[in-house]
Design a protein around this motif. Structure first.
Motif, PDB file in Angstrom:
ATOM      1  N   ALA A 170      40.222  90.372  87.146  1.00  0.00           N
ATOM      2  CA  ALA A 170      41.313  89.579  86.575  1.00  0.00           C
ATOM      3  C   ALA A 170      40.901  88.914  85.266  1.00  0.00           C
ATOM      4  N   ARG A 171      39.595  88.654  85.114  1.00  0.00           N
ATOM      5  CA  ARG A 171      39.114  87.981  83.912  1.00  0.00           C
ATOM      6  C   ARG A 171      38.679  88.951  82.823  1.00  0.00           C
ATOM      7  N   ASP A 172      38.375  90.198  83.195  1.00  0.00           N
ATOM      8  CA  ASP A 172      37.741  91.118  82.264  1.00  0.00           C
ATOM      9  C   ASP A 172      38.621  91.421  81.051  1.00  0.00           C
ATOM     10  N   GLY A 173      38.066  91.175  79.870  1.00  0.00           N
ATOM     11  CA  GLY A 173      38.763  91.454  78.627  1.00  0.00           C
ATOM     12  C   GLY A 173      39.884  90.502  78.302  1.00  0.00           C
ATOM     13  N   MET A 174      40.051  89.468  79.112  1.00  0.00           N
ATOM     14  CA  MET A 174      41.189  88.561  78.933  1.00  0.00           C
ATOM     15  C   MET A 174      40.831  87.294  78.174  1.00  0.00           C
ATOM     16  N   MET A 175      39.543  87.099  77.906  1.00  0.00           N
ATOM     17  CA  MET A 175      39.086  85.915  77.152  1.00  0.00           C
ATOM     18  C   MET A 175      39.514  84.616  77.823  1.00  0.00           C
ATOM     19  N   GLN A 176      39.452  84.582  79.155  1.00  0.00           N
ATOM     20  CA  GLN A 176      39.904  83.407  79.899  1.00  0.00           C
ATOM     21  C   GLN A 176      38.764  82.680  80.600  1.00  0.00           C
ATOM     22  N   GLY A 177      37.538  83.049  80.297  1.00  0.00           N
ATOM     23  CA  GLY A 177      36.409  82.389  80.937  1.00  0.00           C
ATOM     24  C   GLY A 177      35.935  83.127  82.172  1.00  0.00           C
ATOM     25  N   VAL A 178      34.711  82.850  82.567  1.00  0.00           N
ATOM     26  CA  VAL A 178      34.102  83.520  83.711  1.00  0.00           C
ATOM     27  C   VAL A 178      34.561  82.858  85.009  1.00  0.00           C
ATOM     28  N   ASN A 179      34.623  83.648  86.066  1.00  0.00           N
ATOM     29  CA  ASN A 179      34.893  83.084  87.391  1.00  0.00           C
ATOM     30  C   ASN A 179      33.562  82.577  87.928  1.00  0.00           C
ATOM     31  N   VAL A 180      33.161  81.406  87.468  1.00  0.00           N
ATOM     32  CA  VAL A 180      31.842  80.860  87.817  1.00  0.00           C
ATOM     33  C   VAL A 180      31.702  80.605  89.319  1.00  0.00           C
ATOM     34  N   PRO A 181      32.682  79.968  89.990  1.00  0.00           N
ATOM     35  CA  PRO A 181      32.516  79.701  91.424  1.00  0.00           C
ATOM     36  C   PRO A 181      32.240  80.961  92.245  1.00  0.00           C
ATOM     37  N   ILE A 195      24.166  89.506  87.838  1.00  0.00           N
ATOM     38  CA  ILE A 195      24.573  89.526  86.429  1.00  0.00           C
ATOM     39  C   ILE A 195      26.084  89.321  86.388  1.00  0.00           C
ATOM     40  N   ALA A 196      26.514  88.269  85.721  1.00  0.00           N
ATOM     41  CA  ALA A 196      27.937  87.944  85.633  1.00  0.00           C
ATOM     42  C   ALA A 196      28.622  88.817  84.590  1.00  0.00           C
ATOM     43  N   SER A 197      29.848  89.220  84.894  1.00  0.00           N
ATOM     44  CA  SER A 197      30.611  90.053  83.968  1.00  0.00           C
ATOM     45  C   SER A 197      32.098  89.744  84.118  1.00  0.00           C
ATOM     46  N   GLY A 198      32.798  89.843  83.005  1.00  0.00           N
ATOM     47  CA  GLY A 198      34.234  89.622  83.056  1.00  0.00           C
ATOM     48  C   GLY A 198      34.621  88.228  82.621  1.00  0.00           C
ATOM     49  N   GLY A 199      35.177  88.111  81.422  1.00  0.00           N
ATOM     50  CA  GLY A 199      35.733  86.843  80.977  1.00  0.00           C
ATOM     51  C   GLY A 199      34.863  85.973  80.094  1.00  0.00           C
ATOM     52  N   VAL A 200      33.635  86.372  79.808  1.00  0.00           N
ATOM     53  CA  VAL A 200      32.786  85.556  78.922  1.00  0.00           C
ATOM     54  C   VAL A 200      33.449  85.499  77.561  1.00  0.00           C
ATOM     55  N   SER A 201      33.905  84.314  77.172  1.00  0.00           N
ATOM     56  CA  SER A 201      34.732  84.214  75.964  1.00  0.00           C
ATOM     57  C   SER A 201      34.177  83.279  74.903  1.00  0.00           C
ATOM     58  N   SER A 202      33.189  82.450  75.255  1.00  0.00           N
ATOM     59  CA  SER A 202      32.678  81.487  74.284  1.00  0.00           C
ATOM     60  C   SER A 202      31.322  80.971  74.733  1.00  0.00           C
ATOM     61  N   ILE A 203      30.697  80.192  73.872  1.00  0.00           N
ATOM     62  CA  ILE A 203      29.407  79.588  74.199  1.00  0.00           C
ATOM     63  C   ILE A 203      29.557  78.632  75.381  1.00  0.00           C
ATOM     64  N   ASP A 204      30.763  78.093  75.570  1.00  0.00           N
ATOM     65  CA  ASP A 204      30.994  77.182  76.700  1.00  0.00           C
ATOM     66  C   ASP A 204      30.850  77.918  78.029  1.00  0.00           C
ATOM     67  N   ASP A 205      31.253  79.185  78.057  1.00  0.00           N
ATOM     68  CA  ASP A 205      31.100  79.973  79.287  1.00  0.00           C
ATOM     69  C   ASP A 205      29.624  80.199  79.598  1.00  0.00           C
ATOM     70  N   ILE A 206      28.841  80.461  78.567  1.00  0.00           N
ATOM     71  CA  ILE A 206      27.393  80.630  78.741  1.00  0.00           C
ATOM     72  C   ILE A 206      26.790  79.337  79.273  1.00  0.00           C
ATOM     73  N   ARG A 207      27.213  78.226  78.694  1.00  0.00           N
ATOM     74  CA  ARG A 207      26.695  76.921  79.117  1.00  0.00           C
ATOM     75  C   ARG A 207      27.088  76.630  80.570  1.00  0.00           C
ATOM     76  N   GLU A 208      28.310  76.995  80.934  1.00  0.00           N
ATOM     77  CA  GLU A 208      28.781  76.752  82.302  1.00  0.00           C
ATOM     78  C   GLU A 208      27.966  77.560  83.315  1.00  0.00           C
ATOM     79  N   LEU A 209      27.641  78.791  82.965  1.00  0.00           N
ATOM     80  CA  LEU A 209      26.814  79.611  83.850  1.00  0.00           C
ATOM     81  C   LEU A 209      25.409  79.034  83.976  1.00  0.00           C
ATOM     82  N   LEU A 210      24.877  78.549  82.863  1.00  0.00           N
ATOM     83  CA  LEU A 210      23.548  77.936  82.886  1.00  0.00           C
ATOM     84  C   LEU A 210      23.538  76.684  83.748  1.00  0.00           C
ATOM     85  N   GLU A 211      24.576  75.892  83.609  1.00  0.00           N
ATOM     86  CA  GLU A 211      24.667  74.657  84.401  1.00  0.00           C
ATOM     87  C   GLU A 211      24.793  74.957  85.885  1.00  0.00           C
TER      88      GLU A 211
END
Length: 243
Positions: A170-181, A195-211
């Protein structure tokens, strides 16, 4: 965590789909090798290749482009998915210089293939689990099974797979952020690197995964092609995290 650029191949071109729909493809380049070189120049430490035609055909279609990239960058780890349904296909890719073969549809429909592949090609097998509402999808996402991604992942814990690529369709290619939960839930349910895939759209998504922690890598496609995410900046953030 490593940030992994995706090169999705359709009819010999580099494209990005929205939610896996082949009819909704954006062409970013007609030169896969040049695209790979671009991401290498940006500091890529691994490449994620997908044979989209192969995923639907059930056998490699863009293998020539994959082999050319693997040959051009012998020191760069490359993982390939799409249309890998038997040991012979895996062997051909590994012989061409690919580091990991990603088994997706076949992992769901024929789990024994994963076990055989891990025995035959130890350290070179990744399982790809693509999910819609938590249920695993197959055949280029054209079919949705009744199997939960987490339960499916547990089947491969003791096989020797190198990682699991988890994609939220649902997130893939949609630029809506990763389904982190959902991604973190999977990572904490199994002992295999996720390895997370689908929806990574910005540096904030990377930061959220790191957190969130517990995530080995993140694949990104449309965001880096549309300059919404700087690959070098993202990897630098990962390298500096927790220092």
């Amino acid at each position: 965590m490593i940030v992994i650029p995706a090169i999705d191949l359709k009819d010999g071109q580099c494209v990005r789909l929205r939610q896996g729909e082949m009819e909704d493809a954006t062409v970013f380049s007609d030169d896969p090798l040049a695209t790979a070189q671009h991401w290498v120049d940006q500091g890529a430490r691994r490449l994620h290749l997908v044979d989209l035609n192969g995923a639907f055909a059930g056998n490699p279609v863009n293998g020539e482009a994959v082999n050319a990239i693997a040959k051009a960058f012998p020191d760069l780890p490359v993982q390939i998915g799409g249309g890998i349904r038997d040991l012979k296909t895996i062997e051909r890719y590994l012989d061409a210089g690919v580091t990991w073969a990603i088994i997706g549809t076949a992992a769901v429909k024929n789990p024994e293939l994963v076990r055989e592949a891990c025995r035959e090609f130890e350290g070179h097998i990744i399982v790809g689990l693509d999910a819609k509402d938590g249920l695993v999808a197959t055949e280029g996402w054209a079919e949705v099974s009744d199997q939960q991604a987490t339960e499916m992942a547990k089947r491969f814990e003791d096989c020797g797979v190198s990682a699991i690529v988890y994609t939220d369709i649902a997130r893939d290619g949609m630029m809506q952020g990763v389904n982190v939960p959902a991604t973190v839930e999977l990572a904490r349910a199994v002992r295999v690197p996720i390895i997370a895939s689908g929806g990574v759209s910005s540096i904030d998504d990377i930061r959220e995964l790191l957190e969130a922690g517990d995530i080995y890598g993140a694949i990104t496609g449309r965001a880096i092609y549309e300059d919404k995410l700087d690959l070098g900046e993202a990897q630098k953030l990962c390298d500096e995290w927790g220092k």
